[in-house]
Each structure stands twice: as structure tokens, then as C-alpha cells.
Design a protein around this motif. Structure first.
Motif, short mmCIF file in Angstrom:
data_model
loop_
_atom_site.label_atom_id
_atom_site.label_comp_id
_atom_site.label_asym_id
_atom_site.label_seq_id
_atom_site.Cartn_x
_atom_site.Cartn_y
_atom_site.Cartn_z
N TRP A 504 -21.98 75.61 78.71
CA TRP A 504 -23.36 75.24 78.43
C TRP A 504 -24.15 74.91 79.70
N ARG A 505 -23.69 73.98 80.48
CA ARG A 505 -24.47 73.61 81.66
C ARG A 505 -24.50 74.74 82.70
N THR A 506 -23.41 75.41 82.90
CA THR A 506 -23.28 76.60 83.77
C THR A 506 -23.93 76.42 85.14
N PRO A 507 -23.50 75.45 85.95
CA PRO A 507 -24.05 75.32 87.31
C PRO A 507 -23.74 76.57 88.13
N GLN A 508 -24.68 76.95 88.99
CA GLN A 508 -24.56 78.19 89.76
C GLN A 508 -24.38 77.90 91.25
N PRO A 509 -23.54 78.70 91.93
CA PRO A 509 -23.24 78.44 93.36
C PRO A 509 -24.18 79.15 94.32
N TRP A 510 -25.40 79.43 93.92
CA TRP A 510 -26.31 80.18 94.77
C TRP A 510 -27.39 79.26 95.32
N SER A 511 -28.10 79.72 96.34
CA SER A 511 -29.06 78.91 97.07
C SER A 511 -30.49 79.36 96.80
N LEU A 512 -31.31 78.44 96.31
CA LEU A 512 -32.73 78.76 96.13
C LEU A 512 -33.40 79.07 97.46
N GLU A 513 -32.97 78.38 98.51
CA GLU A 513 -33.56 78.61 99.83
C GLU A 513 -33.32 80.05 100.29
N GLN A 514 -32.10 80.55 100.06
CA GLN A 514 -31.79 81.92 100.44
C GLN A 514 -32.57 82.92 99.60
N ALA A 515 -32.77 82.60 98.30
CA ALA A 515 -33.58 83.47 97.45
C ALA A 515 -35.01 83.54 97.96
N ALA A 516 -35.56 82.39 98.36
CA ALA A 516 -36.92 82.37 98.89
C ALA A 516 -37.00 83.16 100.19
N GLN A 517 -36.00 83.02 101.04
CA GLN A 517 -35.98 83.76 102.30
C GLN A 517 -35.94 85.26 102.06
N LEU A 518 -35.19 85.68 101.04
CA LEU A 518 -35.08 87.10 100.72
C LEU A 518 -36.45 87.72 100.46
N PHE A 519 -37.32 86.95 99.79
CA PHE A 519 -38.64 87.46 99.45
C PHE A 519 -39.74 86.92 100.37
N ARG A 520 -39.31 86.27 101.50
CA ARG A 520 -40.25 85.76 102.52
C ARG A 520 -41.27 84.80 101.92
N ILE A 521 -40.77 83.90 101.08
CA ILE A 521 -41.60 82.88 100.46
C ILE A 521 -41.29 81.54 101.12
N PRO A 522 -42.28 80.81 101.60
CA PRO A 522 -42.03 79.49 102.21
C PRO A 522 -41.28 78.57 101.24
N TYR A 523 -40.38 77.79 101.77
CA TYR A 523 -39.48 76.96 100.95
C TYR A 523 -39.55 75.50 101.40
N HIS A 524 -39.61 74.58 100.42
CA HIS A 524 -39.58 73.15 100.71
C HIS A 524 -38.57 72.49 99.77
N ARG A 525 -37.69 71.73 100.34
CA ARG A 525 -36.71 70.96 99.55
C ARG A 525 -37.20 69.52 99.52
N VAL A 526 -37.39 68.96 98.31
CA VAL A 526 -37.92 67.61 98.18
C VAL A 526 -37.03 66.79 97.26
N ALA A 527 -37.11 65.47 97.42
CA ALA A 527 -36.23 64.59 96.65
C ALA A 527 -36.97 63.41 96.04
N SER A 528 -38.31 63.43 96.06
CA SER A 528 -39.08 62.35 95.46
C SER A 528 -40.42 62.89 94.98
N GLY A 529 -41.08 62.10 94.15
CA GLY A 529 -42.40 62.48 93.67
C GLY A 529 -43.41 62.59 94.80
N ASP A 530 -43.34 61.66 95.76
CA ASP A 530 -44.28 61.69 96.89
C ASP A 530 -44.07 62.94 97.74
N GLU A 531 -42.81 63.31 97.98
CA GLU A 531 -42.54 64.51 98.78
C GLU A 531 -43.03 65.76 98.05
N ALA A 532 -42.85 65.81 96.74
CA ALA A 532 -43.34 66.95 95.97
C ALA A 532 -44.86 67.02 96.04
#
Length: 572
Positions: A504-532
């Protein structure tokens, strides 16, 4: 003979596309292929059609779905023969359930190449049934059938809009050679005029007799009642009309986040958006007994609201439906009214004389304020997803926000209670799938000049990586709540099973950052509401696409939700 076939195909395609344009189609979404060459070239060369070329037919259909959902106009989708039209199926199922107008043209091999082992050939007529309003096979091009084929295209466009909006499939066979020689085609525009009768089409406003309006108004006025608005297409006239009716009756409006009522310039005095929390207080919900419920739109997202409606099924439930199925999964409706929603609200407002009891409405308004104040006071203890969502109205105006399914749209329902900003909230609640989310958001972006924020989960991105590729050059901020898989299943009994993670939960071992890089889309990793919030503000200044990866601690988020729900359930 060969050149004549190519010329006829080209003439045929130009007439079909001209008929679609005459019917109101302004956008065509094309996926490359050989057999569809006459249709694709006719679209590309038509001076009053905007074309969008998308390689993946599945992604193309969801893009068209977003474009049609935002614009309200039918969108043409073109694909080649074989398995290509089958890839439309998930988007067509959603379009059928949500009433979104799509005109789907599949090119095909001619009849003599069927059932004989010819390459890239399958039975395409009816391939999308029963999820289309109509399926038509136009037959192979023939000079004597030209006018009739254009007529049927015009009919198909009309069927995408009335009597019940939705998808229509046209199958269009072509013989080879598919086109005349390049020298003969030249650079000329496709300006063929389709001789379609009738050239003008009008669609009725559905009204009911005056005596029925008076009788209905008499049953509503002076009695405890509620207006419930589920997901609906954007409609400023309806927003103004239902708000005026609520003001006339002085009764609460429980507005789904996808109803178009929570935000905007209309009167929101009686529009409530925090009911998913305050209706969890069963003691209060049981005591708040309506005598009538007037319902518009599709079934609301909120489980608490559905439970409340079932709890009070003895009330008079009026379900307003223009055409099609009755959106009443609780089976509470005692009266079904076939009428145009905006017109009905206007007619009732003109007939109502007495409002409901003030104590009834003030009780709902007090609950709405109580929840809003509690959310503000406990900001630090809320799920991180809620913290991000609560900041959006202050950051965005005149912005389309796409709400993904599973946990996302439920969080939006609970937290975004409403306000004066001109946020437009969209979703995909026809069959509530998580496929095609990013492609649909790209289509929303193509339909307007304002930016789009797409709120999705991490598995929804995995489902639609080709859609991520469509975001290049578009002002789309993809906000991903990365909770390690299917977080919504953590709320279900299956979460206690040893197989929960795997099945059910099916966690995936892939990277969103690498997916964004593949399509040349700027990527930001955030961990709080203020950072978002900072990342969204930076996107608003910079424009273009961005992927904002919000890191969610799934267990902490689940515990925070349950704490909120316990507070809501304990309310008197």
C-alpha cells in the motif's frame, strides 16, 4: 490514382478541422504519427487553431483535459492508429465522469486492412466506449461524403457540450498515399471553409415552471436549511446567484474547495469552508438538524460532510442536476430538480420572503470562526502539509491551483476555508485518479496567462513523469508533498498489516531532484512552511517552472492529523 487519393485525404482533413473550428474548437493537441498526418497538418495550418504537440498520447489527453477544464471549451485531440488512441483512456474516463468536453480524433487504416494482419491496426471504433458521449466512424474519404462528414464533426463538437458535457470519439480512416506531394502541398494555409448546416447552434437554459419555483421557495423559507455545493466548473454567475440566495435566506453554504465559491469577489458572508473539521464533532453535528438541504454540483470531497448528510437523511434533500447521473452517493435526495443552477438560484432568490432562523445560521458561523481561530493558535502543531497550504492565499492571487487527489485535496478541504483572493481551485474528482496530474496542470497553464500551482504527492509525480517534461517554459510551480509513498493508506485499517509498506504505502527509491534535472526544471528542497513560502515567492518573481519538494515526516504528519481530529470530534 495515388495522387488523387492524397489530394482527397488533404481536402477531407481540411474540411473536418474547419468544421471543428466552426463549432468552437480553438485548441488542438497533436501526438505525432503517420496515419494522422492529414489531420495534424490541417490543424497546424489552420490560421485560427492553436496547436500543442505532445509525444505521449496519455499525457496529451490529460493536457487537453486541463485545457478544457480551465477554458470551458472543447479541445481537439488527434492521434494515429493502433494502440495510440488506447492511451487516451484514463483521461477519457475522467472527462466522462467530470463532464469535460473533449473531441477525440483517431486516424485509422481503411476497412480493407482490418482483420487481415495489417501493421498497426486494431478495432478502434468503440475503443473508448462506454466512456464517451458518442462514437462515430466517418468512413474513408469520398468526394460525395465530404459535406456529410463535416456535418458529423459539427454534431460531435455540439455533443461534447450538450446535453451533458463530455468526450466524443471520431474515428477517421485514411488510405495511402496519405497526402499529395510536398510540392503540391507547398506552404499554403489550411483555409478550407466547411459548409456546415446549421452554422449556428444555441444551447438552452433549463428552467422550470413558475409555480414549481414558488412551491419550492415556500418549502425553503423560514425553515432550518443548508446549501451544499460540490465540485463545479468555474461559473461567476452561479457564484453570485447562490451567494445572493444564501443572503436572502440567511442560511449557511457548505462550499467544497472545488465549487468555485470559497475564493473570489462574490459575497461570501454565508460561505463556509471549515466544515470538514467542525462536522467531525458528532454531538454538535447530530444536534444541528436541518429541515432541508439544497445541493448543487458533484459529490463533495469531505467524508465528514457525507456522514452529516446521511445522519440527517430525514430532512428534505433537493438535488439540482441539469442532466446526467444524480451525484448523490448517500442516496438522500427526495427531490431531483432538472434546472440550470444559476437560473434556479436567481429564481428562488426572487421568490423567497422569509429567512431561516438566525440562531440556526449563527451556530454554523460560530463553528467556522472557532475552527479558523484554533488553526491559527495551533499553527506550530499542525501537519506540515497544512502549514504550507495555509500560506498560499497570502502568496497567490489570480492564480490557478491544481489540487491532486488522495491526501492533497482532503488537506485543501480542511485548511483553505476561503478568502477574498481570486484563487481558482481545480481538481480531478471525476474518478479521483492520481495519473496525469502534471500533464493536466500544464493544460491549465496553457489555458490562461496566470501562473499555476500544482499540489501533488510524490507518487503522482512518478505516475506522470512525461507530464513533468511538459512544464518546461510554463509558469507552473509543482509543490510535491514527499511523504514516502501513498500516505493516505496510513489512515486505513490496512496500515496495521505487516504487508502495509510493500502493498500500500509503496515507498520509491528514486530522486525528485534527479527527475527535475532530467527536464531542466529548477528544484528546491524545503522542510518548513516558511521555506516553502520563500520558494513560492521566488517562483512568482522569476516565472517559469519550478519543483518544490516538501519533505514530510509521514508518521509525524499522521499523528498531527489525528490530534486535530480528536480536538474536532470532542467539540460540543
Amino acid at each position: 490514382m495515388g495522387e488523387e487519393t492524397g489530394r482527397l485525404n488533404w481536402l477531407w482533413a481540411r474540411h473536418l478541422i474547419a468544421a471543428a473550428r466552426a463549432g468552437g474548437v480553438q485548441d488542438a493537441v497533436l501526438s505525432p504519427g503517420s496515419r494522422s498526418s492529414p489531420l495534424a497538418l490541417a490543424c497546424e495550418r489552420h490560421p485560427r487553431l492553436t496547436t500543442h504537440v505532445i509525444v505521449d498520447e496519455r499525457s496529451a489527453a490529460f493536457f487537453a483535459l486541463g485545457l478544457a477544464r480551465r477554458s470551458g471549451r472543447p479541445v481537439l485531440v488527434v492521434a494515429t492508429s493502433g494502440s495510440a488512441p488506447a492511451h487516451w483512456h484514463p483521461a477519457v474516463v475522467e472527462a466522462e465522469a467530470a463532464g469535460i468536453p473533449l473531441l477525440l480524433m483517431s486516424a485509422d487504416r481503411p476497412p480493407e486492412l482490418h482483420h487481415c494482419g495489417a501493421n498497426q491496426t486494431t478495432e478502434q471504433y468503440g475503443i473508448l466506449a462506454p466512456h464517451v458521449r458518442a462514437s462515430l466512424d466517418l468512413g474513408a474519404p469520398a468526394p460525395e461524403a465530404l459535406e456529410g462528414a463535416a456535418f458529423r464533426v459539427a454534431l460531435a463538437v455540439d455533443r461534447t457540450l450538450w446535453p451533458q458535457p463530455g468526450p466524443v470519439h471520431l474515428n477517421v480512416p485514411f488510405r495511402e498515399p496519405l497526402l499529395p506531394s510536398p510540392a503540391e502541398l507547398g506552404e499554403s494555409a489550411s483555409t478550407e471553409r466547411a459548409h456546415v448546416r446549421p452554422a449556428m447552434r444555441s444551447r438552452p437554459q433549463i428552467v422550470i415552471p413558475r409555480d414549481r419555483i414558488e412551491a419550492m421557495a415556500a418549502r425553503l423559507q423560514g425553515r432550518r436549511g443548508l446549501i451544499v455545493c460540490g465540485p463545479m466548473p468555474p461559473d461567476e454567475r452561479f457564484a453570485a446567484a447562490v451567494s445572493a440566495l444564501a443572503a436572502r435566506l440567511e442560511c449557511p453554504v457548505l462550499a467544497d474547495p472545488l465549487s468555485g465559491l470559497r475564493y473570489g469577489g462574490h459575497d461570501r458572508t454565508f460561505v463556509l469552508g471549515h466544515y470538514d473539521l467542525f462536522l467531525r464533532g458528532r454531538r454538535w453535528a447530530h444536534a444541528a438538524r436541518p429541515e432541508w438541504v439544497l445541493r448543487f454540483g458533484a459529490a463533495p470531497v469531505s467524508v465528514a460532510l457525507a456522514r452529516y448528510l446521511r445522519m440527517h437523511r430525514e430532512a428534505e434533500h433537493w438535488l439540482v442536476v441539469e442532466a446526467g447521473d444524480w451525484p448523490d452517493p448517500e442516496h438522500c435526495a427526495g427531490q431531483v430538480v432538472h434546472a440550470s443552477p444559476a437560473w434556479l438560484c436567481e429564481a428562488l432568490a426572487a421568490s423567497v420572503r422569509d429567512p431561516v432562523a438566525k440562531a440556526w445560521t449563527s451556530g454554523f458561523l460560530a463553528q467556522e470562526c472557532r475552527v479558523a481561530e484554533w488553526l491559527e493558535e495551533h499553527a506550530g502543531a499542525l501537519p506540515l502539509e497544512w502549514e504550507v497550504l495555509r500560506r498560499l492565499p497570502a502568496l497567490l492571487d489570480d492564480t490557478s491551483v491544481y489540487c491532486g487527489n488522495a491526501l492533497v485535496v482532503r488537506d485543501v478541504d480542511a485548511v483553505l476555508g476561503g478568502g477574498g483572493s481570486r484563487l481558482q481551485l481545480f481538481g480531478q474528482r471525476g474518478v479521483s485518479g492520481i495519473d496525469g496530474n502534471l500533464s493536466l496542470a500544464a493544460g491549465l497553464s496553457a489555458a490562461g496567462e496566470e501562473g499555476v500551482v500544482a499540489l501533488v504527492g510524490d507518487l503522482a509525480v512518478l505516475h506522470d513523469l512525461t507530464g513533468l517534461g511538459l512544464l518546461g517554459g510554463r509558469a507552473v510551480a509543482t509543490v510535491v508533498f514527499s511523504n514516502g509513498g501513498g500516505g493516505i493508506f496510513g489512515l486505513l485499517p490496512q496500515a496495521e498489516l505487516p504487508e502495509y509498506e510493500r502493498l500500500w504505502r509503496t515507498p520509491q527509491p528514486w530522486s525528485l531532484e534527479q527527475a527535475a534535472q532530467l527536464f531542466r526544471i529548477p528544484y528546491h528542497r524545503v522542510a518548513s512552511g516558511d521555506e516553502a513560502a520563500k520558494a513560492i515567492l521566488a517562483w512568482r518573481s522569476a516565472g517559469g517552472p519550478v519543483l518544490i519538494d516538501v519533505q514530510i515526516d509521514a508518521e509525524r504528519s499522521l499523528a498531527a492529523r489525528r490530534s486535530c481530529w480528536r480536538w474536532a470530534e470532542a467539540a460540543e
